[in-house]
Design a protein around this motif. Structure first.
Motif, PDB file in Angstrom:
ATOM      1  N   THR A 108       0.819  -1.215   0.000  1.00  0.00           N
ATOM      2  CA  THR A 108       0.000   0.000   0.000  1.00  0.00           C
ATOM      3  C   THR A 108       0.851   1.263   0.000  1.00  0.00           C
ATOM      4  OG1 THR A 108      -0.185   0.060   2.409  1.00  0.00           O
ATOM      5  CG2 THR A 108      -1.887  -1.174   1.214  1.00  0.00           C
ATOM      6  N   VAL A 109       2.135   1.145   0.313  1.00  0.00           N
ATOM      7  CA  VAL A 109       3.021   2.309   0.255  1.00  0.00           C
ATOM      8  C   VAL A 109       3.469   2.548  -1.181  1.00  0.00           C
ATOM      9  CG1 VAL A 109       5.224   3.267   1.018  1.00  0.00           C
ATOM     10  CG2 VAL A 109       3.749   2.034   2.639  1.00  0.00           C
ATOM     11  N   ASN A 110       3.899   1.484  -1.839  1.00  0.00           N
ATOM     12  CA  ASN A 110       4.314   1.595  -3.248  1.00  0.00           C
ATOM     13  C   ASN A 110       3.136   1.567  -4.215  1.00  0.00           C
ATOM     14  OD1 ASN A 110       7.385   1.577  -3.353  1.00  0.00           O
ATOM     15  ND2 ASN A 110       6.964  -0.123  -1.966  1.00  0.00           N
ATOM     16  N   ASN A 111       1.930   1.340  -3.676  1.00  0.00           N
ATOM     17  CA  ASN A 111       0.716   1.338  -4.509  1.00  0.00           C
ATOM     18  C   ASN A 111       0.815   0.334  -5.656  1.00  0.00           C
ATOM     19  OD1 ASN A 111      -1.457   2.934  -3.628  1.00  0.00           O
ATOM     20  ND2 ASN A 111      -0.240   4.783  -3.995  1.00  0.00           N
ATOM     21  N   GLU A 112       1.256  -0.851  -5.339  1.00  0.00           N
ATOM     22  CA  GLU A 112       1.432  -1.858  -6.374  1.00  0.00           C
ATOM     23  C   GLU A 112       0.919  -3.198  -5.862  1.00  0.00           C
ATOM     24  OE1 GLU A 112       5.387  -1.873  -7.908  1.00  0.00           O
ATOM     25  OE2 GLU A 112       4.774  -2.843  -9.769  1.00  0.00           O
ATOM     26  N   ALA A 113       0.348  -3.984  -6.781  1.00  0.00           N
ATOM     27  CA  ALA A 113      -0.084  -5.339  -6.473  1.00  0.00           C
ATOM     28  C   ALA A 113       0.508  -6.273  -7.517  1.00  0.00           C
ATOM     29  CB  ALA A 113      -1.603  -5.451  -6.465  1.00  0.00           C
ATOM     30  N   VAL A 114       1.084  -7.367  -7.042  1.00  0.00           N
ATOM     31  CA  VAL A 114       1.734  -8.337  -7.918  1.00  0.00           C
ATOM     32  C   VAL A 114       1.062  -9.686  -7.713  1.00  0.00           C
ATOM     33  CG1 VAL A 114       3.907  -9.460  -8.548  1.00  0.00           C
ATOM     34  CG2 VAL A 114       3.914  -7.087  -7.719  1.00  0.00           C
ATOM     35  N   TRP A 115       0.695 -10.319  -8.815  1.00  0.00           N
ATOM     36  CA  TRP A 115       0.082 -11.664  -8.781  1.00  0.00           C
ATOM     37  C   TRP A 115       1.126 -12.668  -9.217  1.00  0.00           C
ATOM     38  CZ3 TRP A 115      -1.772 -14.647 -13.288  1.00  0.00           C
ATOM     39  CH2 TRP A 115      -2.532 -15.781 -12.937  1.00  0.00           C
ATOM     40  N   LEU A 116       1.338 -13.680  -8.380  1.00  0.00           N
ATOM     41  CA  LEU A 116       2.344 -14.694  -8.670  1.00  0.00           C
ATOM     42  C   LEU A 116       1.655 -16.048  -8.739  1.00  0.00           C
ATOM     43  CD1 LEU A 116       3.613 -12.606  -6.205  1.00  0.00           C
ATOM     44  CD2 LEU A 116       5.670 -13.618  -7.180  1.00  0.00           C
ATOM     45  N   SER A 117       1.847 -16.740  -9.848  1.00  0.00           N
ATOM     46  CA  SER A 117       1.189 -18.029 -10.040  1.00  0.00           C
ATOM     47  C   SER A 117       1.998 -18.859 -11.018  1.00  0.00           C
ATOM     48  CB  SER A 117      -0.229 -17.833 -10.588  1.00  0.00           C
ATOM     49  OG  SER A 117      -0.176 -17.641 -11.985  1.00  0.00           O
ATOM     50  N   ALA A 118       1.570 -20.100 -11.179  1.00  0.00           N
ATOM     51  CA  ALA A 118       2.237 -20.957 -12.152  1.00  0.00           C
ATOM     52  C   ALA A 118       2.041 -20.435 -13.570  1.00  0.00           C
ATOM     53  CB  ALA A 118       1.678 -22.378 -12.038  1.00  0.00           C
ATOM     54  N   ALA A 119       1.062 -19.570 -13.761  1.00  0.00           N
ATOM     55  CA  ALA A 119       0.805 -19.004 -15.087  1.00  0.00           C
ATOM     56  C   ALA A 119       1.597 -17.723 -15.335  1.00  0.00           C
ATOM     57  CB  ALA A 119      -0.686 -18.729 -15.254  1.00  0.00           C
ATOM     58  N   GLY A 120       2.442 -17.350 -14.398  1.00  0.00           N
ATOM     59  CA  GLY A 120       3.258 -16.169 -14.602  1.00  0.00           C
ATOM     60  C   GLY A 120       3.095 -15.148 -13.497  1.00  0.00           C
ATOM     61  N   VAL A 121       3.713 -14.002 -13.730  1.00  0.00           N
ATOM     62  CA  VAL A 121       3.701 -12.919 -12.740  1.00  0.00           C
ATOM     63  C   VAL A 121       3.187 -11.668 -13.434  1.00  0.00           C
ATOM     64  CG1 VAL A 121       5.097 -11.551 -11.156  1.00  0.00           C
ATOM     65  CG2 VAL A 121       5.700 -13.944 -11.591  1.00  0.00           C
ATOM     66  N   GLN A 122       2.184 -11.043 -12.854  1.00  0.00           N
ATOM     67  CA  GLN A 122       1.615  -9.820 -13.413  1.00  0.00           C
ATOM     68  C   GLN A 122       1.527  -8.775 -12.313  1.00  0.00           C
ATOM     69  OE1 GLN A 122      -2.154 -10.673 -15.312  1.00  0.00           O
ATOM     70  NE2 GLN A 122      -1.279 -12.238 -16.649  1.00  0.00           N
ATOM     71  N   ALA A 123       1.489  -7.518 -12.724  1.00  0.00           N
ATOM     72  CA  ALA A 123       1.447  -6.448 -11.730  1.00  0.00           C
ATOM     73  C   ALA A 123       0.574  -5.309 -12.198  1.00  0.00           C
ATOM     74  CB  ALA A 123       2.862  -5.941 -11.445  1.00  0.00           C
ATOM     75  N   VAL A 124      -0.026  -4.640 -11.233  1.00  0.00           N
ATOM     76  CA  VAL A 124      -0.763  -3.402 -11.516  1.00  0.00           C
ATOM     77  C   VAL A 124      -0.317  -2.335 -10.529  1.00  0.00           C
ATOM     78  CG1 VAL A 124      -2.805  -4.520 -12.479  1.00  0.00           C
ATOM     79  CG2 VAL A 124      -2.710  -4.079 -10.020  1.00  0.00           C
ATOM     80  N   ARG A 125      -0.347  -1.101 -10.993  1.00  0.00           N
ATOM     81  CA  ARG A 125      -0.122   0.034 -10.097  1.00  0.00           C
ATOM     82  C   ARG A 125      -1.486   0.585  -9.703  1.00  0.00           C
ATOM     83  NH1 ARG A 125       4.362   1.808  -8.565  1.00  0.00           N
ATOM     84  NH2 ARG A 125       3.186   3.563  -7.746  1.00  0.00           N
ATOM     85  N   LEU A 126      -1.696   0.730  -8.412  1.00  0.00           N
ATOM     86  CA  LEU A 126      -3.018   1.108  -7.927  1.00  0.00           C
ATOM     87  C   LEU A 126      -3.331   2.586  -8.170  1.00  0.00           C
ATOM     88  CD1 LEU A 126      -3.047  -0.830  -4.543  1.00  0.00           C
ATOM     89  CD2 LEU A 126      -3.677  -1.634  -6.824  1.00  0.00           C
ATOM     90  N   ASP A 127      -2.296   3.366  -8.439  1.00  0.00           N
ATOM     91  CA  ASP A 127      -2.521   4.795  -8.684  1.00  0.00           C
ATOM     92  C   ASP A 127      -2.600   5.107 -10.174  1.00  0.00           C
ATOM     93  OD1 ASP A 127       0.091   4.218  -9.207  1.00  0.00           O
ATOM     94  OD2 ASP A 127       0.948   5.780  -7.903  1.00  0.00           O
ATOM     95  N   GLN A 128      -2.717   4.066 -10.993  1.00  0.00           N
ATOM     96  CA  GLN A 128      -2.828   4.267 -12.437  1.00  0.00           C
ATOM     97  C   GLN A 128      -3.995   3.451 -12.970  1.00  0.00           C
ATOM     98  OE1 GLN A 128       0.967   3.395 -14.239  1.00  0.00           O
ATOM     99  NE2 GLN A 128       2.045   4.877 -12.923  1.00  0.00           N
ATOM    100  N   PRO A 129      -4.520   3.821 -14.139  1.00  0.00           N
ATOM    101  CA  PRO A 129      -5.626   3.044 -14.716  1.00  0.00           C
ATOM    102  C   PRO A 129      -5.197   1.605 -14.987  1.00  0.00           C
ATOM    103  CG  PRO A 129      -5.336   5.150 -15.854  1.00  0.00           C
ATOM    104  CD  PRO A 129      -4.160   4.990 -14.949  1.00  0.00           C
ATOM    105  N   LEU A 130      -6.172   0.708 -14.959  1.00  0.00           N
ATOM    106  CA  LEU A 130      -5.906  -0.698 -15.273  1.00  0.00           C
ATOM    107  C   LEU A 130      -5.718  -0.855 -16.778  1.00  0.00           C
ATOM    108  CD1 LEU A 130      -5.805  -3.725 -14.587  1.00  0.00           C
ATOM    109  CD2 LEU A 130      -8.316  -3.738 -14.701  1.00  0.00           C
ATOM    110  N   GLU A 131      -4.614  -1.463 -17.156  1.00  0.00           N
ATOM    111  CA  GLU A 131      -4.354  -1.775 -18.571  1.00  0.00           C
ATOM    112  C   GLU A 131      -4.676  -3.233 -18.827  1.00  0.00           C
ATOM    113  OE1 GLU A 131      -0.373  -1.207 -20.150  1.00  0.00           O
ATOM    114  OE2 GLU A 131      -0.013   0.289 -18.610  1.00  0.00           O
ATOM    115  N   ARG A 132      -5.293  -3.505 -19.986  1.00  0.00           N
ATOM    116  CA  ARG A 132      -5.434  -4.900 -20.414  1.00  0.00           C
ATOM    117  C   ARG A 132      -4.813  -5.046 -21.790  1.00  0.00           C
ATOM    118  NH1 ARG A 132      -7.971  -7.571 -16.518  1.00  0.00           N
ATOM    119  NH2 ARG A 132      -9.792  -6.679 -15.489  1.00  0.00           N
ATOM    120  N   PRO A 133      -4.075  -6.133 -22.033  1.00  0.00           N
ATOM    121  CA  PRO A 133      -3.763  -7.174 -21.064  1.00  0.00           C
ATOM    122  C   PRO A 133      -2.857  -6.647 -19.959  1.00  0.00           C
ATOM    123  CG  PRO A 133      -2.486  -7.487 -23.062  1.00  0.00           C
ATOM    124  CD  PRO A 133      -3.442  -6.378 -23.347  1.00  0.00           C
TER     125      PRO A 133
END
Ligand SMILES: [Fe+2]
Length: 268
Positions: free
Chosen positions: A220-245
């Motif tokens: 919550t300090v860096n405003n970032e969330a990282v998803w880690l799974s067998a399908a790879g690693v993805q990240a979003v910045r919480l202070d920016q719009p969501l990009e897809r993919p």
């Protein structure tokens, strides 16, 4: 605040062992429902005893926050609706759980139980309405089912989310909702572990077998969330719009790989 977020561990002791081993690296561990596996050969009462022990051990190492899922229902309330009394009772032991709201740092957490009928749904609605009036900088919810019509509730064939939650999100705009329930959403075509509904971030880490479970690390300090799974690693910045993919990471963020934090190992 650095949080480790999982859901749908479904009595996988290997996954609980992994969460326990990681717990003290985080300021909070969030388990968003479905501790038990009702299809297991192990009697559900025995499962609750084992899981309760794991949760006590995790809570001894860090702040544990958890809610019930549809696999966790163990009894009925006075109106006959199914409830997860054993999960709600964690609050008495200092582990925030169902029907509880509490503040940690600048975050108000609202922990919603799995609701199985109109009475429990009304209790959740009242809890959200009451918390909406409280002063807060950030508002995070735990709600096992993700919102309907979201990639976090997409099975690959249809949405399997909660219509009421979608309405509550539209009404209150919490900052984050931690969900689970639809195991395959992060791995399905057009599904995802993350969504943004207006200003609200929604997370569903997903479910796979074996350890480690798919998990999200939130800073919550860096405003970032990282998803880690067998399908790879993805990240979003919480202070920016969501990009897809959602961008795949080839290297982990520095805040995740610092020596005192998780991530200095293969994410798989
Ligand atoms: Fe589940």
């Amino acid at each position: 605040m650095k949080c480790l977020i999982v859901a749908d561990l479904h009595y996988s002791l290997a996954q609980y062992d992994w969460v326990l081993s990681m717990a003290e690296r985080f300021d909070a561990v969030i388990i968003a429902g479905d501790h038990l596996d009702i299809s297991s050969a192990v009697d559900w009462r025995a499962q609750t005893i084992v899981i309760r022990k794991y949760l006590d051990l995790i809570a001894a190492r860090t702040r544990l926050i958890t809610c019930s899922g549809n696999h966790d229902l163990d009894s009925r309330d006075a109106s006959g609706e199914k409830v997860a009394r054993w999960v709600r009772d964690f609050s008495r032991q200092g582990i925030p759980s169902d029907d509880t709201s509490f503040v940690m740092e600048d975050v108000l957490f609202t922990i919603c139980p799995w609701w199985d009928g109109p009475n429990a749904r009304a209790r959740v609605a009242a809890q959200l309405a009451a918390d909406a009036l409280k002063p807060k900088t950030r508002w995070f919810w735990l709600h096992h089912a993700p919102p309907d019509k979201s990639p976090t509730s997409w099975t690959g064939q249809r949405y399997f989310g909660d219509v009421e939650l979608a309405e509550w999100i539209a009404q209150y705009s919490p900052d984050i909702v931690f969900s689970g329930h639809v195991h395959q959403s992060p791995f399905a075509r057009d599904g995802s572990w993350v969504d943004r509904i207006n200003t609200t971030w929604v997370f569903n880490a997903g479910h796979t077998f074996g350890a480690p479970p798919p998990h999200i690390v939130l800073d919550t300090v860096n405003n970032e969330a990282v998803w880690l799974s067998a399908a790879g690693v993805q990240a979003v910045r919480l202070d920016q719009p969501l990009e897809r993919p959602v961008p795949q990471l080839t290297t982990l963020p520095a805040w995740l790989t610092s020596p005192d934090r998780v991530g200095d190992q293969s994410p798989a």
